[in-house]
Design an enzyme around this catalytic site. Structure first.
Site, short mmCIF file in Angstrom:
data_model
loop_
_atom_site.label_atom_id
_atom_site.label_comp_id
_atom_site.label_asym_id
_atom_site.label_seq_id
_atom_site.Cartn_x
_atom_site.Cartn_y
_atom_site.Cartn_z
N ASP A 162 4.05 2.17 -6.17
CA ASP A 162 4.70 2.44 -4.90
C ASP A 162 6.01 2.99 -5.02
OD1 ASP A 162 2.31 1.27 -3.75
OD2 ASP A 162 3.26 -0.14 -2.64
N GLU A 169 7.21 4.44 -7.66
CA GLU A 169 7.13 5.90 -8.27
C GLU A 169 6.93 6.86 -7.28
OE1 GLU A 169 5.66 6.32 -12.44
OE2 GLU A 169 5.15 4.39 -11.88
N ASP A 212 7.08 6.62 -3.85
CA ASP A 212 8.28 6.83 -2.87
C ASP A 212 9.33 7.89 -3.31
OD1 ASP A 212 7.09 5.21 -1.09
OD2 ASP A 212 8.34 3.46 -1.62
N SER A 237 3.86 6.10 11.70
CA SER A 237 4.33 5.54 10.35
C SER A 237 5.44 5.13 10.80
CB SER A 237 4.19 6.58 9.40
OG SER A 237 4.81 6.23 8.45
N LEU A 238 6.52 4.53 9.55
CA LEU A 238 7.72 4.17 9.96
C LEU A 238 8.65 4.91 8.99
CD1 LEU A 238 7.33 0.24 9.56
CD2 LEU A 238 8.35 1.48 11.74
N GLU A 282 11.12 -8.34 10.44
CA GLU A 282 9.75 -8.91 10.19
C GLU A 282 9.43 -8.67 8.72
OE1 GLU A 282 7.11 -6.84 12.85
OE2 GLU A 282 7.96 -7.84 14.66
N LYS A 289 7.26 -6.45 6.03
CA LYS A 289 6.63 -5.63 5.78
C LYS A 289 5.34 -5.87 5.02
CE LYS A 289 6.48 -0.64 5.06
NZ LYS A 289 5.22 -0.65 4.40
N ASP A 341 1.93 -5.87 2.91
CA ASP A 341 1.59 -4.57 2.09
C ASP A 341 -0.12 -4.84 2.25
OD1 ASP A 341 1.38 -2.53 0.61
OD2 ASP A 341 1.95 -3.51 -1.29
N TYR A 384 1.56 -7.04 14.56
CA TYR A 384 2.89 -6.95 14.56
C TYR A 384 3.22 -5.94 15.73
CZ TYR A 384 1.21 -3.18 11.55
OH TYR A 384 0.75 -2.03 10.89
N LYS A 406 12.45 -0.53 2.26
CA LYS A 406 11.73 -1.03 1.00
C LYS A 406 12.47 -2.02 -0.03
CE LYS A 406 8.17 1.22 0.41
NZ LYS A 406 6.71 1.46 0.28
N CYS A 457 -12.26 6.71 -35.47
CA CYS A 457 -12.19 5.51 -34.39
C CYS A 457 -12.32 4.23 -35.07
CB CYS A 457 -14.19 5.72 -33.87
SG CYS A 457 -14.32 4.34 -32.84
N CYS A 481 -15.91 2.30 -35.08
CA CYS A 481 -16.91 2.77 -35.97
C CYS A 481 -16.50 3.42 -36.95
CB CYS A 481 -18.06 3.37 -34.98
SG CYS A 481 -17.41 5.02 -34.42
N CYS A 512 -14.02 9.45 -29.37
CA CYS A 512 -14.65 9.09 -30.24
C CYS A 512 -16.28 9.82 -29.93
CB CYS A 512 -14.97 7.44 -30.67
SG CYS A 512 -16.45 7.11 -31.70
N CYS A 571 -21.27 4.51 -31.24
CA CYS A 571 -20.19 3.26 -31.38
C CYS A 571 -20.21 2.24 -30.74
CB CYS A 571 -18.96 4.21 -31.19
SG CYS A 571 -17.46 3.24 -31.18
S1 IVH Z 1 5.61 -1.61 12.80
C1 IVH Z 1 4.99 2.47 14.80
N1 IVH Z 1 5.64 -3.87 11.58
O1 IVH Z 1 3.94 -0.55 7.53
C2 IVH Z 1 4.53 1.87 13.46
N2 IVH Z 1 4.62 -2.11 10.41
O2 IVH Z 1 4.96 2.08 6.27
C3 IVH Z 1 4.79 0.45 13.82
N3 IVH Z 1 3.56 -2.76 8.30
O3 IVH Z 1 1.69 1.77 9.27
C4 IVH Z 1 4.56 -0.31 12.88
N4 IVH Z 1 4.26 -4.70 8.30
O4 IVH Z 1 0.78 -0.44 8.36
C5 IVH Z 1 5.21 -2.72 11.38
N5 IVH Z 1 5.85 -5.87 10.30
C6 IVH Z 1 5.46 -4.71 10.31
C7 IVH Z 1 4.63 -4.26 9.57
C8 IVH Z 1 4.14 -2.96 9.44
C9 IVH Z 1 3.54 -3.77 7.67
C10 IVH Z 1 2.89 -1.32 7.80
C11 IVH Z 1 2.19 -0.57 9.05
C12 IVH Z 1 2.76 0.77 9.09
C13 IVH Z 1 3.58 0.92 7.89
C14 IVH Z 1 4.58 2.04 7.71
#
Ligand code: IVH
Length: 593
Positions: A71, A73, A75, A120-121, A151, A153, A155, A270, A360, A454, A457, A470, A475
């Site tokens: 991840d 790399e 990012d 996404s975030l 909170e 994050k 994975d 979440y 991250k 090889c 073999c 090979c 083999c």
């Molecule tokens: S809030 C509007 N809270 O991270 C988006 N996301 O990189 C609200 N994720 O797509 C997301 N833990 O899949 C939120 N405590 C958390 C999270 C979380 C993991 C994931 C989620 C999101 C991704 C963004």
């Protein structure tokens, strides 16, 4: 990997000093090198390369659940892209639209449109970026005393659970953000995912419930469950899975609800998307956490509340240090403004809300010695190099090996046996070598030369694109791998025929190709395996083709053209003919109709 499959090149030496160089064309610092050192045309070229490369890694990550890079790399590629996009805002090369989060739809499920898009975030990688987010929010809202919720994050894989009048009606993956895969059957098998929200609260009070709500959360595997699954696999002679995130996503993306139940996935809710009718939205993220708990759903446990950037950073440092002891895989933290009023005020951009940021964790990286390079022979005869490392601890686990992809990569990175290398692993990804300490390189390092013969073999090796191969189909190392693949779940599925048994049969000369599995005598194997072999004679033709390594597209073409395995044997070549001769007779297409 067995000793017979490998050759080894090793040295011993001691060296000293520091300095870090990239060897893969990737920058290490937060400031991408590409923007600094290249001329304009090289930068434009790099930009279009980055787009294509990121699209390729998105496909591997989201669709195949089999990423090739860590991840961290990934990012780094993304960040470099952002910098170059800013430098060339006019650049619209092939498919050159803005990079967006990928698409996890697999084509295997019906799709469903989210009522509200799953965003996404925004990401932060440095303390300063996190502080900038907080300062920006406070300035925009003209508020000095904002409350933040921190909170973990998780994975895993994002899902949206729709509850109508408190009843679970649908679970959909993120997909492209607007539309995702309907995985309701699978999600229903996850422990803790209630079909009904609990309406009766403590002391008889009613829990508020909206008419329709899209609850957003992450599906993940706890690290204990991940370890359990891998221990079982290894006991059965199978390769362990590399990463809990990919295993969670891969499991949820199979049309096999029983497998989901077996693999003990977890959910953490979440947030929410649509919230319509009935009880109004919670006034804060903290109130939402409480409500999720009251409804009887798994939420975010252990979230912290912070009142300023210093407090937030203190939480992050504490969690970062404890990272390897957490019960679940976390690749960072998510910092959210607590108040819903302020969240609304800030709103959202095209891709992410403005009231939250994901910090991250830095990739876990250590320096260690490259003690040797071994070669692993695959079923097609390709030799894959593996870095044998001086064992070193990264994030609580001892690492002794890293992938090197192909022999060309060793030359491209100019890796020498005896070098001190940087090894990185983000989350639980298979570790990768990301750099060499050139200044520490001593005179005793040894250049890696691919062997001419090889190691299994003795046949002459041939160069094929980036690989060495090979070419001897008989083999023993290749035969073992081919048979392992043929009898695996992906192929005809002969349970109980693991690597140890296959190795014995090959070394006793009883198996020199997949068809020989059907020429075994009853006394060669256990009764159970014997029954499995017999059963496998009539599995679907698709399975036999897959077991022979025929891709789905080619299999479909063959099946359109021929009626059965016998008919396609000549065109297929390889071991198909021998299988037919050995009496493998999967139901032909005519019989199926
Ligand atoms: S809030 C509007 N809270 O991270 C988006 N996301 O990189 C609200 N994720 O797509 C997301 N833990 O899949 C939120 N405590 C958390 C999270 C979380 C993991 C994931 C989620 C999101 C991704 C963004």
């Amino acid at each position: 990997m067995r000793l017979k499959d490998i050759i080894h090149l090793g040295v011993s030496a001691t060296m000293a000093a520091v300095a870090f160089y990239w060897v893969g064309g990737l920058p290490v610092s937060a400031e991408p090198v590409a923007a600094v050192a290249m001329d304009v045309s090289a930068q434009r070229e790099r930009l279009s390369w980055l787009r294509a490369e990121i699209a390729r890694h998105d496909e591997l990550y989201f669709k195949k659940n089999a990423p090739e890079i860590s991840d961290a790399e990934y990012d780094r590629l993304k960040r470099e892209l952002v910098v170059l996009q800013k430098a060339f805002p006019d650049d619209v090369t092939a498919g050159g639209k803005k990079s967006k989060a990928g698409d996890d739809r697999s084509g295997e499920f019906t799709t469903h449109r989210h009522r509200e898009a799953m965003l996404s975030l925004e990401k932060a990688y440095e303390e300063s970026e996190l502080r900038a987010f907080m300062a920006r929010s406070e300035r925009a809202l003209r508020q000095e005393n904002l409350v933040y919720v921190v909170e973990p994050k998780f994975d895993g894989l994002a899902v949206s659970l729709t509850y109508e009048r408190g009843r679970l009606v649908r679970a959909v993956t993120r997909g492209d953000g607007s539309e995702g895969d309907d995985v309701t059957a699978n999600v229903s098998m996850i422990a803790g995912v209630s079909r009904e929200l609990r309406t009766e609260g403590e002391g008889g009070a009613k829990n508020p419930i909206p008419e329709v709500v899209e609850l957003r959360g992450e599906i993940y595997l706890t690290l204990a469950e991940f370890a359990r699954i891998n221990a079982e696999r290894e006991a059965g002679g199978e390769e362990p899975f590399a990463h809990p995130r990919n295993l969670a996503a891969g499991t949820l993306k199979q049309k096999d609800a029983a497998l989901v139940a077996q693999r003990g996935l977890s959910l953490a809710v979440y947030g929410w998307g649509a919230w319509e009718g009935g009880a109004g939205e919670p006034g804060s993220q903290q109130a939402f956490h409480g409500l999720v708990r009251a409804w009887g759903l798994p939420g975010v446990e252990g979230a912290a509340v912070a009142r300023d950037a210093d407090e937030t950073w203190a939480v992050i440092e504490r969690w970062g240090a404890q990272r390897s002891t957490l019960a679940f895989p976390a690749d960072g933290v998510v910092v959210k403004i607590d108040s819903r009023v302020w969240q609304r005020e800030l709103g959202a951009g095209e891709e992410a809300p403005r009231w939250a940021v994901a910090y991250k964790f830095p990739p876990e990286r250590v320096v260690t010695r490259l003690n040797g390079i071994t070669l692993q022979i695959g079923r097609t005869g390709v030799l894959t190099p593996v870095a044998e490392l001086e064992p070193v601890k990264i994030g609580g686990t001892v690492i002794a090996r890293a992938t090197l992809h192909n022999v060309e990569e060793i030359a491209r990175r100019d890796l020498r046996v005896g070098d001190f290398v940087y090894v990185e692993r983000a989350g639980e990804v298979i570790p990768a070598i990301v750099g060499v300490e050139l200044e520490r390189r001593g005179a005793e390092v040894v250049k890696f030369e691919p062997p001419e013969k090889c190691p299994s073999c003795g046949a002459a090796l041939v160069r094929e694109a980036k690989d060495v191969k090979c070419g001897n189909a008989r083999c023993p190392a290749q035969v073992r791998k081919r048979v392992e693949f043929f009898v695996s779940k992906e192929g005809v599925g002969i349970r109980g025929m693991g690597p140890a048994l296959i190795e014995r049969l090959v070394s006793e000369g009883k198996v020199a190709g997949v068809a020989d599995v059907y020429g075994l005598k009853k006394e060669d194997v256990s009764e159970r395996v014997w029954a499995e072999i017999e059963r496998s004679r009539t599995v679907e033709l698709e399975k036999v083709l897959a077991g022979l390594g025929v891709g789905k597209k080619r299999a479909a073409e063959l099946m359109a053209k021929h009626e059965d395995l016998r008919g396609m044997a000549e065109e297929l070549g390889g071991e198909a003919g021998a299988l037919v001769e050995a009496g493998v007779n999967p139901p032909g297409l005519r019989e199926k109709k």
